[in-house]
Design an enzyme around this catalytic site. Structure first.
Site, short mmCIF file in Angstrom:
data_model
loop_
_atom_site.label_atom_id
_atom_site.label_comp_id
_atom_site.label_asym_id
_atom_site.label_seq_id
_atom_site.Cartn_x
_atom_site.Cartn_y
_atom_site.Cartn_z
N LYS A 98 60.28 1.63 80.90
CA LYS A 98 59.35 1.93 80.07
C LYS A 98 59.64 3.25 79.29
CE LYS A 98 55.88 -0.57 82.67
NZ LYS A 98 54.69 -0.66 82.90
N TYR B 202 51.19 -7.91 76.17
CA TYR B 202 50.24 -7.85 77.45
C TYR B 202 49.04 -8.51 77.09
CZ TYR B 202 53.16 -4.27 79.46
OH TYR B 202 54.43 -3.65 80.02
N PHE C 295 42.17 -0.62 80.87
CA PHE C 295 43.41 0.02 80.58
C PHE C 295 44.20 -0.40 79.29
CE2 PHE C 295 44.10 -2.85 83.91
CZ PHE C 295 45.39 -3.69 83.60
N ARG D 187 60.37 -6.64 92.93
CA ARG D 187 58.95 -5.93 93.23
C ARG D 187 59.22 -4.82 94.47
NH1 ARG D 187 54.79 -7.53 89.94
NH2 ARG D 187 53.17 -7.22 91.52
N THR E 167 52.69 -0.42 91.67
CA THR E 167 52.31 -0.46 90.41
C THR E 167 52.01 1.42 90.20
OG1 THR E 167 51.47 -2.33 90.25
CG2 THR E 167 51.11 -1.12 88.70
N ARG F 190 59.88 3.49 91.24
CA ARG F 190 58.61 4.01 90.87
C ARG F 190 58.38 5.33 91.62
NH1 ARG F 190 55.31 -1.50 90.02
NH2 ARG F 190 55.93 -1.61 87.58
N ASN G 11 54.69 4.39 84.25
CA ASN G 11 55.17 4.13 85.77
C ASN G 11 56.61 3.46 85.77
OD1 ASN G 11 54.55 1.44 84.78
ND2 ASN G 11 53.51 0.99 86.68
N HIS H 192 58.76 -2.07 84.30
CA HIS H 192 57.81 -3.24 84.78
C HIS H 192 58.68 -4.51 85.42
CE1 HIS H 192 55.57 -6.73 83.82
NE2 HIS H 192 56.59 -7.42 83.30
N GLU I 176 58.14 -13.73 79.66
CA GLU I 176 58.52 -12.66 79.33
C GLU I 176 60.00 -12.27 78.65
OE1 GLU I 176 57.35 -9.98 82.56
OE2 GLU I 176 55.23 -10.48 82.17
#
Ligand code: CMP
Length: 139
Positions: free
Chosen positions: A11, A51, A59, A87, A93, A104, A114, A117, A128
């Protein structure tokens, strides 16, 4: 039985902080093969489309604003049990809750900024990945 493909983005916060290299190193060292990768920049419209599932949530506007604020790195990754394995590698998250050693925990700034993704299902990983990469860009 889950699939062997996941989708990730590095990100804008992590790109700005010069963490592309360290994050890709973690990805490689944890056994993921990079099937596709590119550095790109979301327009606001493209971020809203990506998104769309979160449209209307409190948010959403901040998420779209942040994700279109600077370049990102998008990638499709391959490994057995890719969704859960990735993950685990990236952590919660919310970076304050992320376990020690996760991406993270190491690189994220906040819930929105964060660092990375990770797709949450096989179906979303395909959707995606297809958002960013044509068949000819996947190896
Ligand atoms: P990610 O799972 O990559 O994609 C959706 C993003 O929305 C998520 O990362 C967070 O950055 C953000 N997000 C989800 N829930 C919240 C929340 N409660 N507060 C702020 N940001 C959130």
């Amino acid at each position: 039985m889950s699939g062997n493909i996941t989708f990730t983005m590095i990100k804008p916060d992590a790109v700005k902080n010069n963490f592309i290299g360290p994050i890709l190193k973690q990805i490689n060292e944890n056994g993921f093969r990079i099937k596709a990768i590119k550095m790109t920049h979301f327009t606001r419209e493209r971020a809203e489309a990506f998104y769309g599932i979160h449209a209307g949530k409190f948010f959403f506007d901040g998420l779209v604003e942040f994700m279109s604020s600077g370049p990102i790195v998008a990638a499709i990754l391959e490994k057995e049990n890719a969704i859960d394995s990735y993950r685990d590698l990236i952590g919660n998250t919310n970076p304050e809750k992320a376990a020690e050693g996760t991406i993270r925990k190491l690189f994220a700034e906040s819930f929105t900024a964060n660092a990375v993704h990770g797709a949450d299902s096989d179906e979303n990983a395909i959707r995606e990945g297809s958002f960013f990469f044509s068949e000819m860009e996947q190896f």
